[in-house]
Design a protein around this motif. Structure first.
Motif, PDB file in Angstrom:
ATOM      1  N   CYS A   1      60.275  19.193   6.231  1.00 22.64           N
ATOM      2  CA  CYS A   1      60.493  19.928   7.486  1.00 22.64           C
ATOM      3  C   CYS A   1      61.582  19.280   8.325  1.00 22.64           C
ATOM      4  O   CYS A   1      62.559  19.925   8.708  1.00 22.64           O
ATOM      5  N   SER A   2      61.412  18.007   8.606  1.00 18.03           N
ATOM      6  CA  SER A   2      62.399  17.324   9.448  1.00 18.03           C
ATOM      7  C   SER A   2      63.755  17.283   8.770  1.00 18.03           C
ATOM      8  O   SER A   2      64.793  17.398   9.425  1.00 18.03           O
TER       9      SER A   2
ATOM     10  N   VAL B   1      56.885  18.861  15.141  1.00 17.78           N
ATOM     11  CA  VAL B   1      57.410  19.622  14.015  1.00 17.78           C
ATOM     12  C   VAL B   1      56.659  19.214  12.753  1.00 17.78           C
ATOM     13  O   VAL B   1      56.411  18.040  12.516  1.00 17.78           O
ATOM     14  N   GLY B   2      56.302  20.187  11.944  1.00 20.23           N
ATOM     15  CA  GLY B   2      55.623  19.874  10.690  1.00 20.23           C
ATOM     16  C   GLY B   2      54.416  20.744  10.432  1.00 20.23           C
ATOM     17  O   GLY B   2      54.154  21.111   9.304  1.00 20.23           O
TER      18      GLY B   2
ATOM     19  N   LEU C   1      65.511  20.664   9.145  1.00 22.58           N
ATOM     20  CA  LEU C   1      65.979  20.840  10.519  1.00 22.58           C
ATOM     21  C   LEU C   1      67.274  20.056  10.749  1.00 22.58           C
ATOM     22  O   LEU C   1      68.202  20.542  11.394  1.00 22.58           O
ATOM     23  N   LYS C   2      67.340  18.837  10.229  1.00 21.60           N
ATOM     24  CA  LYS C   2      68.559  18.048  10.358  1.00 21.60           C
ATOM     25  C   LYS C   2      69.697  18.692   9.582  1.00 21.60           C
ATOM     26  O   LYS C   2      70.843  18.717  10.033  1.00 21.60           O
TER      27      LYS C   2
ATOM     28  N   LYS D   1      55.939  16.047   5.047  1.00 21.38           N
ATOM     29  CA  LYS D   1      56.545  16.535   6.293  1.00 21.38           C
ATOM     30  C   LYS D   1      58.027  16.205   6.368  1.00 21.38           C
ATOM     31  O   LYS D   1      58.751  16.787   7.192  1.00 21.38           O
TER      32      LYS D   1
END
Length: 578
Positions: free
Chosen positions: A335-336, A148-149, A339-340, A332
């Protein structure tokens, strides 16, 4: 949209209007795919299914616009109106998390069979639209074959991480600012560094520590071209900034042409069909300024010449003007973190195709994918495709669509990012004594013999208060942007010696001189295309704006709120709503 080059300090425009150095912003990543589930729409009726919004993504584009004056944003409509699109969906799509899919599913959680019988929920108007939205219960499934990223990636050198792509974000990137604030992230501490433009033989423009001297040099070499450029960019960006107000009020556009026309009329449409060089020469910018300065900025951002369309060029030049920032710990993390925040379920799989079915008169889309555990599929009410639908990039098919959905014409610009840990060969740049070399970033003119587009001395993603930039005679980490991988002789030209080289090759941005027409946003009834916006301009903020537009468009179409789509004279409408 593939992985991303990091941006280089664009000293030139920092010189014009800002005494501090500035970086060209970079693109934002998309996951390979994602999906999200929403709660029942109507609480007053018994609904047998949920609307789900999966996102299938690839990678977003590159230069970030530099808005002149920030407009209100964040998803909330003024005077108590709720957001037209769920905040979680806006965040996910705003990040560019690829293909939005809406999957039909029974309340029990079982997948719908190939010929599902469950009925899609019907929208309610008026109070329902204001009261009901997806809210925090939205669930995302992200299909990502790799990590992811995407473009926001790092490499490790001597146990420290460095941005290999997506290195900086413009100060007025309102969506990204909102994401960082929501996630509780911090801005990375700035480390000053001067920039210059290299012709292959000498520096045609150098940044100094004295702001007035920088301005004098610009005037001496180029007259008032830099002022004319600034006025042109400001005029474009002032109109572009209207999009934030439109989106805050829930308005969406069904085509890129409608979006551009609502912001700048036919002039914005024309800017996608003529070169930035032609437009700048028309407003009085000299050819010398275009060759030296404009070409250097576009080479460091898009890796292309001054023949890129005027609108894409304006986005790149705007991003070179203002101050930039980065996220402490790495970009990045945005992004993470998102998502969380959306409680996304990341699935390691690659989407191979989308086929059309129907259920009780409604279109139903079956998404096929393959992963380590084999092949699978799922059914959706909506699909938003973000993988570029071009022959060189598209690796999945559309089935049962009449008329068929074909690949769009166009090619992508290859780019290579080399992260080199070594000693700079300052003699190549005219400084035999490395201690006297003053620049942290080097842009280049469009010279045939030059084998690289730009290079900069990069800092780690975690910068302590005691951190200092490496001196020119010390071994440092440099990021070199080029169109071809550097061979040993070229590395030896740039570096006296080096410890390591980490190379990333990718199809970076659209080749803007390849086509003149813009791709559609709506491919089918509830099938949308996000990546087409890259052919307007490939940038972090453009992707975020386009993603939010798709979320609003899908939501408004689902609820048949046509008054929020492709409305004319929006500035007047927005003013009357305040």
């Amino acid at each position: 949209m593939a992985q991303d080059t990091a941006r280089i300090h664009a000293c030139v425009f920092a010189i014009l209007c800002n005494p501090s150095s500035s970086r060209l912003p970079d693109g934002i990543p998309l996951a390979q795919a994602a999906c999200c589930r929403a709660p029942d729409f109507a609480q007053s009726r018994k609904c047998k299914q949920k609307l789900e919004l999966p996102l299938l993504t690839d990678e977003p584009g590159g230069i970030q616009p530099a808005p002149l004056r920030p407009w209100p944003t964040g998803g909330l409509v003024p005077r108590g109106k709720p957001p037209s699109v769920p905040v979680d969906v806006q965040r996910a799509l705003g990040l560019g998390l690829g293909r939005l899919l809406c999957r039909s599913q029974r309340l029990g959680g079982s997948r719908v069979p190939p010929t599902p019988r469950c009925r899609s929920p019907r929208p309610r108007a008026g109070p329902y639209f204001r009261q009901q939205h997806f809210g925090p219960q939205v669930q995302l499934d992200v299909y990502e074959a790799a990590g992811v990223g995407g473009r926001l990636a790092t490499v490790t050198v001597n146990k420290q991480q460095y941005e290999s792509r997506g290195a900086s974000i413009h100060a007025l990137s309102l969506h990204m600012q909102d994401f960082v604030k929501i996630l509780g992230l911090k801005h990375r501490r700035e480390v000053a560094g001067k920039s210059a433009i290299f012709s292959g033989e000498h520096f045609v423009l150098e940044e100094t520590d004295w702001y007035l001297l920088n301005l004098f040099r610009l005037w001496w070499h180029y007259g008032i071209s830099f002022l004319r450029l600034q006025m042109w960019v400001e005029e474009v960006m002032e109109k572009f900034m209207r999009i934030y107000k439109y989106q805050a009020h829930g308005y969406a556009f069904s085509s890129l042409e409608e979006l551009l026309r609502s912001l700048g009329g036919d002039a914005f449409i024309n800017m996608t069909q003529r070169s930035v060089a032609e437009s700048l020469l028309e407003v009085g910018v000299t050819q010398r300024f275009v060759d030296d300065v404009i070409a250097a900025v576009l080479r460091s951002s898009y890796g292309q010449s001054v023949l890129v369309p005027a609108f894409a060029g304006a986005m790149s030049l705007a991003g070179a003007q203002g101050s930039t920032w980065a996220v402490e710990g790495g970009n990045k993390l945005v992004c993470s973190g998102l998502l969380k925040l959306t409680k996304a379920n990341v699935i390691s799989a690659r989407v191979t195709g989308v086929s059309l079915h129907s259920s009780e008169g409604r279109a139903l889309y079956q998404v096929h994918y393959e992963g380590s555990e084999g092949q699978g599929s799922a059914f959706y009410d909506m699909v938003v495709v973000t993988t570029p639908l071009h022959p060189s990039r598209s690796n999945f098919t559309f089935e049962n669509f009449k008329p068929p959905i074909a690949d769009f014409p166009g090619a992508f610009q290859p780019s290579v990012t080399s992260v080199v840990h070594g000693y700079l060969n300052s003699s190549y740049f005219g400084f035999p004594d490395p201690k006297l070399f003053p620049f942290a970033s080097i842009l280049t003119t469009d010279t045939p013999d030059l084998f690289f587009n730009a290079m900069d001395n990069i800092c780690p993603v975690n910068i302590s208060a005691a951190f200092r930039r490496k001196q020119p005679q010390e071994a440092a980490v440099w990021r070199v942007l080029s169109q071809q991988p550097l061979d040993k002789q070229q590395l030896k030209t740039l570096f006296r010696s080096y410890y390591s080289v980490q190379v990333t090759e990718w199809q970076a941005y659209p080749r803007y001189d390849a086509v003149k027409s813009l791709p559609p946003i709506v491919l089918h009834e509830n099938l949308f295309y996000l990546s087409g916006v890259e052919w307007v301009a490939s940038s972090m903020e453009m992707i975020a704006v386009a993603a939010k537009n798709v979320a609003l468009l899908a939501y408004n179409r689902w609820h048949q709120d046509l008054e929020k789509i492709d409305q004319k004279d929006l500035m007047h409408k927005v003013k009357t709503e305040l």
